[in-house]
Every structure is written in structure tokens, then in C-alpha cells.
Design a protein around this motif. Structure first.
Motif, mmCIF file in Angstrom:
data_model
loop_
_atom_site.group_PDB
_atom_site.id
_atom_site.type_symbol
_atom_site.label_atom_id
_atom_site.label_comp_id
_atom_site.label_asym_id
_atom_site.label_seq_id
_atom_site.Cartn_x
_atom_site.Cartn_y
_atom_site.Cartn_z
ATOM 1 N N MET A 28 0.836 -1.193 0.000
ATOM 2 C CA MET A 28 0.000 0.000 0.000
ATOM 3 C C MET A 28 0.877 1.251 0.000
ATOM 4 O O MET A 28 1.972 1.251 0.557
ATOM 5 N N ALA A 29 0.392 2.287 -0.629
ATOM 6 C CA ALA A 29 1.084 3.577 -0.616
ATOM 7 C C ALA A 29 0.691 4.337 0.648
ATOM 8 O O ALA A 29 -0.341 4.060 1.251
ATOM 9 N N SER A 30 1.519 5.281 1.033
ATOM 10 C CA SER A 30 1.196 6.077 2.215
ATOM 11 C C SER A 30 1.096 7.545 1.828
ATOM 12 O O SER A 30 1.699 7.995 0.854
ATOM 13 N N GLY A 31 0.307 8.274 2.599
ATOM 14 C CA GLY A 31 0.128 9.685 2.308
ATOM 15 C C GLY A 31 -0.545 10.408 3.450
ATOM 16 O O GLY A 31 -0.759 9.853 4.523
ATOM 17 N N GLU A 32 -0.856 11.677 3.179
ATOM 18 C CA GLU A 32 -1.545 12.514 4.155
ATOM 19 C C GLU A 32 -2.703 13.204 3.454
ATOM 20 O O GLU A 32 -2.551 13.741 2.352
ATOM 21 N N VAL A 33 -3.864 13.197 4.101
ATOM 22 C CA VAL A 33 -5.054 13.815 3.527
ATOM 23 C C VAL A 33 -4.906 15.332 3.576
ATOM 24 O O VAL A 33 -4.664 15.916 4.625
ATOM 25 N N ARG A 34 -5.045 15.980 2.421
ATOM 26 C CA ARG A 34 -4.963 17.439 2.333
ATOM 27 C C ARG A 34 -6.327 18.084 2.135
ATOM 28 O O ARG A 34 -6.569 19.189 2.584
ATOM 29 N N HIS A 47 1.407 12.291 -1.171
ATOM 30 C CA HIS A 47 1.783 10.889 -1.040
ATOM 31 C C HIS A 47 3.207 10.618 -1.509
ATOM 32 O O HIS A 47 3.801 11.402 -2.239
ATOM 33 N N GLY A 48 3.688 9.481 -1.076
ATOM 34 C CA GLY A 48 4.982 8.978 -1.515
ATOM 35 C C GLY A 48 4.788 8.121 -2.758
ATOM 36 O O GLY A 48 3.754 8.200 -3.428
ATOM 37 N N PRO A 49 5.778 7.283 -3.064
ATOM 38 C CA PRO A 49 5.679 6.427 -4.246
ATOM 39 C C PRO A 49 4.458 5.515 -4.197
ATOM 40 O O PRO A 49 4.050 5.060 -3.132
ATOM 41 N N ILE A 50 3.884 5.274 -5.376
ATOM 42 C CA ILE A 50 2.786 4.310 -5.521
ATOM 43 C C ILE A 50 3.320 3.223 -6.450
ATOM 44 O O ILE A 50 3.239 3.339 -7.675
ATOM 45 N N LYS A 51 3.910 2.213 -5.873
ATOM 46 C CA LYS A 51 4.590 1.172 -6.645
ATOM 47 C C LYS A 51 3.648 0.446 -7.601
ATOM 48 O O LYS A 51 4.035 0.106 -8.710
ATOM 49 N N SER A 52 2.404 0.225 -7.211
ATOM 50 C CA SER A 52 1.463 -0.494 -8.070
ATOM 51 C C SER A 52 1.168 0.268 -9.362
ATOM 52 O O SER A 52 0.720 -0.324 -10.342
ATOM 53 N N LEU A 53 1.421 1.570 -9.369
ATOM 54 C CA LEU A 53 1.185 2.400 -10.562
ATOM 55 C C LEU A 53 2.489 2.874 -11.193
ATOM 56 O O LEU A 53 2.474 3.733 -12.081
ATOM 57 N N ASP A 54 3.621 2.335 -10.718
ATOM 58 C CA ASP A 54 4.947 2.740 -11.186
ATOM 59 C C ASP A 54 5.178 4.238 -11.037
ATOM 60 O O ASP A 54 5.783 4.877 -11.895
ATOM 61 N N MET A 55 4.684 4.805 -9.957
ATOM 62 C CA MET A 55 4.885 6.224 -9.656
ATOM 63 C C MET A 55 5.906 6.302 -8.526
ATOM 64 O O MET A 55 5.610 5.892 -7.405
ATOM 65 N N THR A 60 1.534 15.751 -4.594
ATOM 66 C CA THR A 60 0.173 15.940 -4.105
ATOM 67 C C THR A 60 -0.750 15.793 -5.304
ATOM 68 O O THR A 60 -0.536 16.428 -6.333
ATOM 69 N N MET A 61 -1.744 14.917 -5.169
ATOM 70 C CA MET A 61 -2.659 14.624 -6.273
ATOM 71 C C MET A 61 -4.093 14.539 -5.779
ATOM 72 O O MET A 61 -4.346 14.208 -4.629
ATOM 73 N N VAL A 62 -5.008 14.787 -6.710
ATOM 74 C CA VAL A 62 -6.431 14.581 -6.458
ATOM 75 C C VAL A 62 -6.783 13.204 -7.021
ATOM 76 O O VAL A 62 -6.442 12.888 -8.161
ATOM 77 N N PHE A 63 -7.451 12.387 -6.211
ATOM 78 C CA PHE A 63 -7.872 11.057 -6.618
ATOM 79 C C PHE A 63 -9.386 10.948 -6.535
ATOM 80 O O PHE A 63 -10.013 11.541 -5.661
ATOM 81 N N ARG A 64 -9.956 10.151 -7.408
ATOM 82 C CA ARG A 64 -11.353 9.737 -7.247
ATOM 83 C C ARG A 64 -11.354 8.600 -6.235
ATOM 84 O O ARG A 64 -10.331 7.958 -6.021
ATOM 85 N N VAL A 65 -12.488 8.346 -5.614
ATOM 86 C CA VAL A 65 -12.603 7.192 -4.722
ATOM 87 C C VAL A 65 -13.622 6.225 -5.307
ATOM 88 O O VAL A 65 -14.631 6.648 -5.880
ATOM 89 N N GLN A 66 -13.330 4.949 -5.172
ATOM 90 C CA GLN A 66 -14.217 3.919 -5.709
ATOM 91 C C GLN A 66 -15.574 3.956 -5.012
ATOM 92 O O GLN A 66 -16.609 3.798 -5.645
ATOM 93 N N PHE A 82 -3.081 3.526 1.366
ATOM 94 C CA PHE A 82 -4.124 3.346 0.363
ATOM 95 C C PHE A 82 -3.645 2.520 -0.816
ATOM 96 O O PHE A 82 -2.449 2.402 -1.064
ATOM 97 N N ASP A 83 -4.609 1.943 -1.514
ATOM 98 C CA ASP A 83 -4.388 1.260 -2.786
ATOM 99 C C ASP A 83 -5.079 2.081 -3.852
ATOM 100 O O ASP A 83 -6.162 2.633 -3.615
ATOM 101 N N ALA A 84 -4.469 2.138 -5.022
ATOM 102 C CA ALA A 84 -5.068 2.882 -6.135
ATOM 103 C C ALA A 84 -4.859 2.100 -7.420
ATOM 104 O O ALA A 84 -3.920 1.300 -7.531
ATOM 105 N N GLU A 85 -5.737 2.343 -8.377
ATOM 106 C CA GLU A 85 -5.595 1.708 -9.684
ATOM 107 C C GLU A 85 -5.992 2.705 -10.770
ATOM 108 O O GLU A 85 -6.713 3.663 -10.510
#
Length: 100
Positions: A28-34, A47-55, A60-66, A82-85
């Protein structure tokens, strides 16, 4: 089976499950809610690296939530894991939990 074989099998199963859980947690990636935008179903995370997305970069990014109900679990300033796809609508958070 005798009792020692049953105990050994139970211990092996327990170790396998706990290591699988630790691996999942590490993936899972780690981050802080802004910012949280419940009306739009979006969350802004630093957030830090998101390995599952090769980031690999921190950003700081805006994400949609499932599931918009996820946004009620956290508040601005919370540390999260968190997990993201990648989805047609953009990168989407599929799981989020408060970090430690």
C-alpha cells in the motif's frame, strides 16, 4: 494426525497468513489527507511512491474514490495507507485506511 503435527500445521498456516498480511500492508502507498470533496467523490493526498502504478515521485494529487463512503473514514491531516488503480475516469482509490 497426532497433536504435534496439527500444532505444526496450524503454526505454519498462521505464519503464512501473517506474512501475506504484512506484504499487502507493505504494498500500500502512504500519504496525508490534504482535502476531501465529498460532493465530487474526490480526495487530495500528499503521497509517496505508488509502486502499483509505477509512480516513484512524491507529490500531491487529487484522486477519485471507488466508494464515496471511504471519505467518511478520514479527515484532513490524517496519515493514511491506500491502494489505487488506473480507471477510465482517472486514478482511483480502491482502499484507504488510517495509518499509524
Amino acid at each position: 494426525m497426532n497433536a504435534s503435527k496439527v500444532a505444526a500445521a496450524a503454526l505454519a498456516l498462521s505464519l503464512a497468513l501473517s506474512s501475506a498480511s504484512a506484504f499487502a500492508q507493505a504494498a500500500m502507498a502512504s500519504g496525508e489527507v490534504r482535502k476531501i470533496d465529498e460532493a465530487a467523490g474526490k480526495i487530495t493526498l500528499k503521497h509517496g511512491p505508488i509502486k502499483s502504478l509505477d509512480m516513484e515521485d512524491e507529490m500531491t494529487m487529487v484522486f477519485r474514490v471507488q466508494d464515496p463512503a471511504m471519505l467518511k473514514q478520514v479527515k484532513v491531516g490524517d496519515k493514511v495507507n491506500f491502494d489505487a488503480e488506473r480507471a477510465p475516469a482517472g486514478i482511483t482509490i480502491t482502499k484507504i485506511q488510517k495509518g499509524k
